[in-house]
Design an enzyme around this catalytic site. Structure first.
Site, short mmCIF file in Angstrom:
data_model
loop_
_atom_site.label_atom_id
_atom_site.label_comp_id
_atom_site.label_asym_id
_atom_site.label_seq_id
_atom_site.Cartn_x
_atom_site.Cartn_y
_atom_site.Cartn_z
N LYS A 1 0.83 -1.21 0.00
CA LYS A 1 0.00 0.00 0.00
C LYS A 1 0.87 1.27 0.00
CE LYS A 1 -4.02 -2.21 0.58
NZ LYS A 1 -3.64 -3.62 0.69
C1 LIG Z 1 -4.29 -4.76 0.22
C2 LIG Z 1 -3.46 -5.96 0.17
C3 LIG Z 1 -3.72 -6.97 -0.79
C4 LIG Z 1 -4.87 -6.89 -1.75
O1 LIG Z 1 -4.67 -5.89 -2.73
P1 LIG Z 1 -5.91 -5.32 -3.57
O2 LIG Z 1 -5.33 -4.21 -4.36
O3 LIG Z 1 -6.90 -4.84 -2.56
O4 LIG Z 1 -6.44 -6.43 -4.38
C5 LIG Z 1 -2.87 -8.06 -0.82
N1 LIG Z 1 -1.85 -8.19 0.05
C6 LIG Z 1 -1.58 -7.25 0.98
C7 LIG Z 1 -0.46 -7.46 1.92
C8 LIG Z 1 -2.38 -6.11 1.06
O5 LIG Z 1 -2.10 -5.17 1.99
#
Ligand SMILES: *Cc1c(COP(=O)(O)O)cnc(C)c1O
Length: 495
Positions: free
Chosen positions: A112
């Site tokens: 993120k």
């Molecule tokens: C948010 C997240 C995901 C999922 O990603 P999306 O873009 O919501 O599909 C997968 N792994 C981790 C560690 C995340 O923080």
């Protein structure tokens, strides 16, 4: 060329990129999409020579066409600096034939950070460009990782404040501690009695409330979103797939034009949608493997063409993927309807009123780029152990879901495959260590951190060192029905 953004649910509204970033969601509840996906305007071979920041500029200038070059470079260099613990920003690591694109080298050790390090810059630049005087209130629902990354990004950013809602019993202890220790007078963290979908629905309802918007405006506030529905989250994510392709060229693993696969551990469908945009810009991506955990609503969707959220919500050890309503899928649905806003709206209305919708066979035909896969809890933990035993590499639980799908499906394709590695194993230490050996179960979270350090030889990230001793600064908890009331209390608005 200048690119405008339109809603997935009506044809009435057209806005610039900076306006779309400020608004988050379109007025009709739809998601903003670019009028067309721009083509990368350079020779693929040249990607081999570009740094992360240079790649970001080449991609983002095409989407954020109302930003000046100076503005965009300011945003890129402010975001992708030594907050990341490696100058590569997103290293591509080869293990047992697969390429792990490590997206967790930022401040909060989850992918993120890739988008949320730059979003505050994009947001404040957009506010300036559009003469916004109100304080921007970032309202966010998190399944664990977005919350901390958004808090870290927006803490002490002038002209903004941020309120994060997370499911009180649905995140890992380290994720929770990371959020509750967040500093910054403009940061607010609220646990809700409910799951992530409840949090996300509550946030969406507040965004859609005209009454609340008017009340906010009167008090000098306006909402925006740091969730992956914001185009300012999606666009920076396209970059790392373009960058990954450049690295494969640079390492001589591929010749320009040869295809790669991607496997993406998926929750809200933001990350994998970014890969789809990269493909549509001209990056040769053969297959997009959408990896789900036991909440396999997307797997079923790709299998049958029916999206059905009417099922039990399962708490897994990959909590950031515990999602039954994958918001960003709406952008893909819109595209495979042939950009038909009324049809898209009908599907989304059916999802919220009946809990399901089924796409047409013609639409399903347009999903050939995607292959769904899912891994059970057992399979996920086994993958962590197997890859560790084979290579010494330790991955987190989310990455392990994707890695499992790699071994199930992509490894057989004979095409070089990039696995999006979305979190540091240090963020999910207990689940990771228990996968390797049950004996670890009796240890405390921070003892496990030290054990992981011994096993992997990977330095303990700053993000973990910080929370060992940090005091808890937030303790608000509310019911899922009281989210709006809580926001009003935080902002000092009357009933
Ligand atoms: C948010 C997240 C995901 C999922 O990603 P999306 O873009 O919501 O599909 C997968 N792994 C981790 C560690 C995340 O923080």
């Amino acid at each position: 060329m200048s690119i405008m953004y339109k809603s997935t649910r009506s044809n009435s509204e057209k806005v610039t990129a900076s306006q779309a970033i400020l608004k988050g969601l379109a007025e009709d509840g739809g998601l903003f999409v670019p009028e067309s996906i721009p083509a990368l305007d350079m020779d693929l071979q040249k990607l081999a020579t570009l740094s992360y920041q240079e790649t970001a500029y080449e991609v983002m200038k095409l989407y954020l066409s109302d930003f000046t070059k100076e503005e965009l470079l300011h945003c890129i260099h402010g975001a992708y600096d030594d907050k990341f613990d490696t100058p590569e920003i997103a290293p591509l690591v080869k293990k047992d034939g697969a390429f792990y694109l490590e997206l967790f080298h930022g401040k909060t050790i989850a992918f993120k950070d890739m988008a949320l390090s730059i979003l505050p810059y994009l947001m404040t630049t957009s506010a300036k460009k559009n003469g916004v005087k109100n304080e921007i209130v970032i309202l966010t629902a998190t399944s664990g990782d977005t919350g901390k990354a958004a808090l870290a990004g927006f803490a002490e950013v002038e002209g903004t404040s941020i309120i994060v809602f997370y499911p009180k019993n649905g995140v890992s202890p380290i994720q929770e501690k990371q959020m509750l220790t967040q500093k910054g007078a403009n940061t607010h963290v609220v646990g809700i009695v409910g799951n992530f979908d409840d949090a996300q629905t509550g946030v969406k309802n507040m965004f859609n409330s005209k009454e609340l918007a008017a009340q906010m405006d009167q008090a000098g506030y306006q909402f925006s979103s740091a969730n992956s529905i914001n185009i300012g989250r999606l666009v920076p994510q396209i970059v790392y797939y373009v960058y990954a392709y450049g690295r494969l060229l640079e390492k001589g693993e591929l010749q320009a034009g040869e295809p790669m696969n991607v496997v993406v551990p998926t929750g809200n469908f933001g990350n994998i949608l970014a890969a789809y945009y990269a493909k549509n810009m001209g990056i040769p991506i053969q297959t997009l493997y959408c990896a789900s955990n036991e909440n396999k609503v997307l797997y079923d969707f790709f299998q049958t063409g029916t999206y059905d959220r009417k099922r039990e919500f399962i708490l897994t050890t990959s909590p950031s993927m515990d999602i039954l309503i994958s918001s960003n899928l709406e952008r893909l649905i819109y595209r495979i309807t042939g950009e038909d806003a009324s049809q898209t709206k009908a599907f989304m209305d059916a999802l919220s009123t009946q809990g399901e919708y089924s796409i047409t066979p013609e639409m399903k035909g347009k999903l050939a780029d995607f292959v769904g896969g899912f891994a059970s809890e057992e399979e996920t933990h086994a993958t962590i152990k197997e890859v560790y035993d084979k290579t010494g590499y330790i991955m987190d639980t989310h990455t392990a879901v994707a890695s499992n799908i790699y071994y199930q499906k992509a490894a057989k394709s004979g095409i070089k495959t990039v696995i999006a590695s979305t979190a540091s194993p240090y963020k999910f230490t207990r689940s990771v260590m228990n996968s390797i050996d049950e004996k670890y179960d009796s240890m405390s979270d921070f003892e496990l951190v030290d054990e992981l350090n011994k096993l992997s030889g990977v330095k303990i990230p700053q993000a973990i060192e910080e929370i060992r001793t940090a005091p808890i600064l937030h303790d608000t908890v509310c019911d899922k029905t009281e989210m709006e009331k809580t926001v009003k209390t935080i902002l000092g608005l009357g009933e």
